[in-house]
Motif scaffolding. Structure first.
Motif, PDB file in Angstrom:
ATOM      1  N   ASP A   1       0.807  -1.106   0.112  1.00 42.72           N
ATOM      2  CA  ASP A   1       0.071   0.022   0.089  1.00 42.72           C
ATOM      3  C   ASP A   1       0.671   1.334  -0.013  1.00 42.72           C
ATOM      4  O   ASP A   1       0.423   2.218   0.306  1.00 42.72           O
ATOM      5  CB  ASP A   1      -0.912   0.128   1.219  1.00 42.72           C
TER       6      ASP A   1
ATOM      7  N   VAL B   1      -0.584   4.669  -1.568  1.00 50.46           N
ATOM      8  CA  VAL B   1      -1.602   5.130  -0.712  1.00 50.46           C
ATOM      9  C   VAL B   1      -1.163   6.010   0.215  1.00 50.46           C
ATOM     10  O   VAL B   1      -1.554   7.139   0.680  1.00 50.46           O
ATOM     11  CB  VAL B   1      -2.574   4.217  -0.294  1.00 50.46           C
ATOM     12  N   HIS B   2       0.016   5.426   1.029  1.00 46.35           N
ATOM     13  CA  HIS B   2       0.414   6.121   2.258  1.00 46.35           C
ATOM     14  C   HIS B   2       1.230   7.488   1.727  1.00 46.35           C
ATOM     15  O   HIS B   2       1.403   8.564   2.369  1.00 46.35           O
ATOM     16  CB  HIS B   2       1.270   5.252   3.049  1.00 46.35           C
TER      17      HIS B   2
ATOM     18  N   ALA C   1       0.837   9.081  -0.941  1.00 46.83           N
ATOM     19  CA  ALA C   1       0.011  10.102  -1.189  1.00 46.83           C
ATOM     20  C   ALA C   1      -0.437  10.904  -0.402  1.00 46.83           C
ATOM     21  O   ALA C   1      -0.805  12.192  -0.294  1.00 46.83           O
ATOM     22  CB  ALA C   1      -1.020   9.361  -2.167  1.00 46.83           C
ATOM     23  N   GLY C   2      -0.689  10.041   0.611  1.00 42.27           N
ATOM     24  CA  GLY C   2      -1.201  10.838   2.098  1.00 42.27           C
ATOM     25  C   GLY C   2      -0.270  11.963   2.687  1.00 42.27           C
ATOM     26  O   GLY C   2      -0.665  13.121   3.122  1.00 42.27           O
TER      27      GLY C   2
ATOM     28  N   GLY D   1      -2.734   7.474   5.076  1.00 43.80           N
ATOM     29  CA  GLY D   1      -3.076   7.514   3.667  1.00 43.80           C
ATOM     30  C   GLY D   1      -3.934   8.628   3.190  1.00 43.80           C
ATOM     31  O   GLY D   1      -4.671   9.436   3.995  1.00 43.80           O
ATOM     32  N   ALA D   2      -4.052   8.645   1.900  1.00 46.85           N
ATOM     33  CA  ALA D   2      -4.734   9.843   1.147  1.00 46.85           C
ATOM     34  C   ALA D   2      -6.047   9.856   1.702  1.00 46.85           C
ATOM     35  O   ALA D   2      -6.567  11.069   1.800  1.00 46.85           O
ATOM     36  CB  ALA D   2      -4.563   9.643  -0.344  1.00 46.85           C
ATOM     37  N   PRO D   3      -6.911   8.675   1.804  1.00 46.05           N
ATOM     38  CA  PRO D   3      -8.287   8.722   2.211  1.00 46.05           C
ATOM     39  C   PRO D   3      -8.492   9.307   3.721  1.00 46.05           C
ATOM     40  O   PRO D   3      -9.600   9.651   3.820  1.00 46.05           O
ATOM     41  CB  PRO D   3      -8.747   6.979   2.095  1.00 46.05           C
TER      42      PRO D   3
ATOM     43  N   GLN E   1      -9.853   3.372  11.740  1.00 44.53           N
ATOM     44  CA  GLN E   1      -9.957   2.821  10.699  1.00 44.53           C
ATOM     45  C   GLN E   1     -10.346   1.465  10.483  1.00 44.53           C
ATOM     46  O   GLN E   1     -10.257   0.472  11.400  1.00 44.53           O
ATOM     47  CB  GLN E   1      -8.597   2.777   9.745  1.00 44.53           C
TER      48      GLN E   1
ATOM     49  N   TRP F   1      -6.348  -1.437   5.093  1.00 39.74           N
ATOM     50  CA  TRP F   1      -5.087  -1.251   4.249  1.00 39.74           C
ATOM     51  C   TRP F   1      -4.040  -2.484   4.650  1.00 39.74           C
ATOM     52  O   TRP F   1      -3.252  -2.601   4.007  1.00 39.74           O
ATOM     53  CB  TRP F   1      -4.440  -0.161   4.294  1.00 39.74           C
TER      54      TRP F   1
END
Ligand code: ZN
Length: 255
Positions: free
Chosen positions: A144, A147-148, A150-151, A191-193, A244, A249
């Motif tokens: 992942d 995603v991280h 991008a966060g 992460g991004a979300p 979460q 993830w």
């Protein structure tokens, strides 16, 4: 609760005690980890039985035994917070991340304790949040990484943009660069979300705290009132991390 989990909670009380003392030293621009603990008023070195988290404070009714100066609430509250964060990790850490989660909680507590005193978030502590998050990703969910990462970019970029735009439009500083660095470091974890929920919790908690503070001080809240935003970013980051959904993830389990 296992013996290890109990150990983490008790260690959290001691960690809170150390964080409170270190934050005080940082605020006075002394060395972080300097020598023996002393009374902050009369400078008398404290005995071990005066350093037992929460209990010593309660036994001495919040006052120094020699000079009777009030010790204040920050020590017992920070100690309880250190223990509570470990307990929260035991209860809610995503599978396989107990130790990472508890260490994250203590780092965030240190950042909050320092920001509340000085309106500063030390780079070293923000870097530690980022580095610990990177190790956590590498060990628990290496698939992942995107995603991280991008966060990190979105978290830092968003608040950096707010900071720069605010200065351009209003001609004075609104946000500190440390806030952007902290949200970026937390982006490695959530992460991004996770960035939007962190900001939502941070904003609501920050506004609530600022309003409560202005009521207590009986002074109206102004656009120029200094507010430490770091503690609320830290709170949002920790809440989003522990809340979460399981296996959202995280693919493997490692302590
Ligand atoms: Zn004293």
């Amino acid at each position: 609760m296992t013996a290890f989990e109990l150990f983490l909670v008790l260690a959290g009380l001691l960690m809170g005690s150390g964080i409170d003392a270190a934050a005080d030293r940082f605020a006075r621009e002394e060395s972080w980890i300097a020598g023996r603990s002393r009374c902050r008023t009369c400078e008398r070195p404290l005995a071990w039985y005066e350093l037992v988290p929460v209990l010593s404070w309660a036994a001495m009714r919040g006052r120094c035994r020699s000079c009777h100066a009030a010790i204040g609430w920050s020590a017992p509250l920070t100690e309880l917070a250190g223990g509570a964060l470990a307990l929260a990790g035991v209860a809610w850490a995503p599978p396989g991340t107990l130790v990472f989660t508890v260490l994250l909680g203590w780092l965030l507590l240190a950042l909050a304790a320092i920001d509340l005193r000085t309106y500063l978030l030390p780079d070293s502590l923000n870097a530690a949040v980022l580095a610990l998050g990177a190790v956590m990703v590498a060990l628990t969910c290496p698939a992942d990484w995107p995603v991280h990462l991008a966060g990190v970019v979105i978290g830092f970029g968003l608040l950096w943009l707010v900071e720069v735009l605010y200065r351009r439009l209003r001609g004075r500083d609104g946000l500190g660069r440390g806030d952007a660095k902290l949200l970026g470091a937390l982006g490695m974890w959530v992460g991004a979300p996770g960035i939007a929920p962190v900001l939502l919790i941070a904003s609501l908690a920050g506004i609530a705290a600022a309003l409560a503070g202005s009521v207590r001080k009986a002074a109206p809240l102004r656009a120029t009132s200094a507010i430490a935003f770091g503690p609320w970013i830290a709170l949002g980051g920790f809440v989003v991390w522990v809340m979460q959904p399981d296996d959202f993830w995280l693919s493997s389990q490692i302590y």
